[in-house]
Write an enzyme that holds these catalytic residues in place. Structure first.
Site, PDB file in Angstrom:
ATOM      1  N   TYR A  52       0.818  -1.223   0.000  1.00 13.63           N
ATOM      2  CA  TYR A  52       0.000   0.000   0.000  1.00 13.63           C
ATOM      3  C   TYR A  52       0.851   1.272   0.000  1.00 13.63           C
ATOM      4  CZ  TYR A  52      -3.889  -3.035   1.533  1.00 13.63           C
ATOM      5  OH  TYR A  52      -4.835  -4.019   1.651  1.00 13.63           O
ATOM      6  N   HIS A 110      -0.264 -11.686   2.036  1.00 15.36           N
ATOM      7  CA  HIS A 110      -1.206 -10.876   1.272  1.00 15.36           C
ATOM      8  C   HIS A 110      -1.971 -11.686   0.219  1.00 15.36           C
ATOM      9  CE1 HIS A 110      -1.793  -6.374   0.205  1.00 15.36           C
ATOM     10  NE2 HIS A 110      -2.879  -7.049  -0.078  1.00 15.36           N
TER      11      HIS A 110
END
Length: 284
Positions: A52, A110
């Site tokens: 991110y 993830h």
């Protein structure tokens, strides 16, 4: 659950708040302003990831808040290109450095596959999980788990692990509830979290969502978020407006009826992001 600070108990005894703030794209202005607003709005559980690019901004916002680290619940994730035993250990340390903290509350893999064509994903996941287990057992992270893992991905870990996964974070919203994964996680006492809990414009404009928003006198987003709460799923809403940040916390002054929950459960498929761990990304 009566407010965003009420907690579920994970399968290792760790308390986790029932609503989080998702930081994906929360620093598009290359500053910590949006995350600072989220703290001012009352959020204390923040979901980030190395991918991110928001970890350093979260650290800055927390430092400027003057609140102690223990007031916050930090979750981050190891990215596709950081998987593997040594790589995961190094990625975790980078995340600690970026967040200016000595520990994480939650650390997730993830994605189960670095790309859909990866043939050795099961072994790669096991090597990554071994590193996660060691980080957990050393006390550097309070709980470990997954993001975007489906039952066959989780089964690979569960059949070979020393530490049971505590969390699976998946795309979840009305019109895309991934019932097979939700059921699997509930059977194995794995807490499900919802990224994209309000879906997209297609979900918010769906006739049923619009109808229920009017019926309960709340926003369409609140219907989607309350749906997750009533399913026992932790929503991770994100917003850049402090008004919507506060509105997205107001999920406990109303309850969706059993009949309306069934209607939401059986909505036609809608709002899927196009992301699937075993397939190439679909763009709409």
């Amino acid at each position: 659950m009566n407010n965003i600070y009420d907690c579920y108990t994970l399968n290792n005894g760790v308390q986790i708040p029932c609503v989080a703030y998702g930081t994906y794209k929360a620093a598009d202005g290359d500053n910590a302003d949006i995350i600072r607003m989220a703290i001012e709005a009352g959020y204390r559980y923040f979901d980030t990831a190395s991918f991110y690019g928001t970890e350093t901004y979260l650290a800055e916002a927390v430092q400027n808040s003057k609140l102690p680290r223990e007031s916050f619940f930090f979750a981050s994730k190891v990215w596709k290109t950081e998987m593997g035993y040594d790589e995961t250990k190094a990625a975790f340390q980078r995340t600690l450095d970026h967040l200016n903290t000595t520990y994480l509350d939650l650390y997730l893999i993830h994605w189960p596959l670095p790309d859909p064509d990866c043939k050795e994903w099961s072994q790669l996941d096991l090597e990554t999980w071994r590193a996660m287990e060691e980080l957990y057992q050393s006390g550097k992270v309070r709980a470990i788990g997954f993001s975007n893992f489906l039952p066959h991905h989780m089964e690979n870990i569960i059949q070979n692990c020393r530490v049971m996964p505590a969390v699976d974070q998946i795309e979840f919203h009305p019109g895309y509830t991934q019932e097979a994964t939700l059921s699997y996680c509930q059977k194995h006492h794995i807490q499900v979290q919802a990224w994209s809990p309000i879906g997209r414009a297609r979900v918010l404009k769906d006739p049923l969502i619009v109808e229920l928003a009017a019926k309960y006198q709340v926003s369409a987003a609140q219907i989607c978020l309350r749906f997750a709460v009533q399913k026992g799923v932790i929503p991770l809403p994100k917003s850049s407006s402090i008004e919507r940040m506060k509105q997205n916390q107001d999920l406990f002054s109303f309850e969706i009826s059993a009949e309306d929950m069934y209607r939401l459960d059986t909505m036609p498929p809608t709002g899927w992001s196009g992301e699937h761990p075993d397939r190439q990304r679909v763009y709409f």
